[in-house]
Design a protein around this motif. Sequence first.
Motif, mmCIF file in Angstrom:
data_model
loop_
_atom_site.group_PDB
_atom_site.id
_atom_site.type_symbol
_atom_site.label_atom_id
_atom_site.label_comp_id
_atom_site.label_asym_id
_atom_site.label_seq_id
_atom_site.Cartn_x
_atom_site.Cartn_y
_atom_site.Cartn_z
ATOM 1 N N VAL A 101 -9.166 7.282 2.568
ATOM 2 C CA VAL A 101 -8.507 7.764 1.348
ATOM 3 C C VAL A 101 -9.516 7.920 0.208
ATOM 4 C CG1 VAL A 101 -7.711 5.595 0.246
ATOM 5 C CG2 VAL A 101 -6.334 7.670 0.068
ATOM 6 N N VAL A 161 -6.468 11.576 -3.008
ATOM 7 C CA VAL A 161 -5.002 11.596 -2.925
ATOM 8 C C VAL A 161 -4.529 12.758 -3.784
ATOM 9 C CG1 VAL A 161 -2.864 10.297 -3.277
ATOM 10 C CG2 VAL A 161 -4.973 9.075 -2.674
ATOM 11 N N ASN A 171 -0.198 4.853 -0.458
ATOM 12 C CA ASN A 171 -0.706 6.106 0.097
ATOM 13 C C ASN A 171 -1.387 5.948 1.451
ATOM 14 O OD1 ASN A 171 -0.057 7.975 -2.182
ATOM 15 N ND2 ASN A 171 -1.321 6.511 -3.285
ATOM 16 N N TRP A 177 0.858 -1.181 0.000
ATOM 17 C CA TRP A 177 0.000 0.000 0.000
ATOM 18 C C TRP A 177 0.895 1.232 0.000
ATOM 19 C CZ3 TRP A 177 -5.214 0.140 -0.630
ATOM 20 C CH2 TRP A 177 -5.852 -1.106 -0.657
ATOM 21 N N GLN A 186 -1.595 14.380 -3.550
ATOM 22 C CA GLN A 186 -0.172 14.252 -3.890
ATOM 23 C C GLN A 186 0.227 12.773 -3.862
ATOM 24 O OE1 GLN A 186 1.943 16.878 -4.638
ATOM 25 N NE2 GLN A 186 0.144 18.178 -4.557
ATOM 26 N N PRO A 187 -0.038 12.030 -4.936
ATOM 27 C CA PRO A 187 0.315 10.616 -4.947
ATOM 28 C C PRO A 187 1.822 10.417 -4.766
ATOM 29 C CG PRO A 187 -1.046 11.173 -6.826
ATOM 30 C CD PRO A 187 -0.663 12.455 -6.175
ATOM 31 N N VAL A 188 2.183 9.380 -4.064
ATOM 32 C CA VAL A 188 3.591 9.089 -3.811
ATOM 33 C C VAL A 188 4.297 8.618 -5.079
ATOM 34 C CG1 VAL A 188 5.158 7.606 -2.487
ATOM 35 C CG2 VAL A 188 3.137 8.566 -1.384
#
Length: 166
Positions: A125, A130, A114, A112, A132-134
């Motif tokens: 979530v 989201v 975020n 996972w 600012q996605p990682v």
Amino acid sequence: MTTEEKRACGGMAKRTRITSLAVVTLLAACGGGDSGGSAEEDAPTAEAAEPAAPDLSTVELNIDPALLPEGVTAEMVEEGRELFFGGGICYTCHLMDAKGGPLAPDLTDDVWINVDGEYLSIVEVIKTGVAQPVEHIGAMLPRAGLPLTDEQVDKLAAYAYMLSRM
């Protein structure tokens, strides 16, 4: 042979040369006339192509109730799947096999990105999105930008939760 007959034969020979030249030019422009096989023979075969990703909207779910968090039912998971592939439009970013793509992560593995992968964090979530996605280029709007009810969010979260545990 008379002069007129000579001219007629010479003109015909000239037209034949021009026609032949045109045919050769046309064949060259089309890649020649001898490609070593037909277009069908040159096309990749089904065996050489990558296998199609499974369409999870049609795969039977074998839900182990022991894996479900408290308050989540098998019916919620089924209804969440219907939303995922229907009105929730989640498949547009997570794809039909839920393995993700450039816009959204894989939901079928145990990684996972975020959130921590627990049911309540998945609910949260989906509700908050989201921004600012990682890892992925696609941001997720709160509730996917749709008028999803809390009940629908709970069902989508139940389905996403099960995807990573099947």
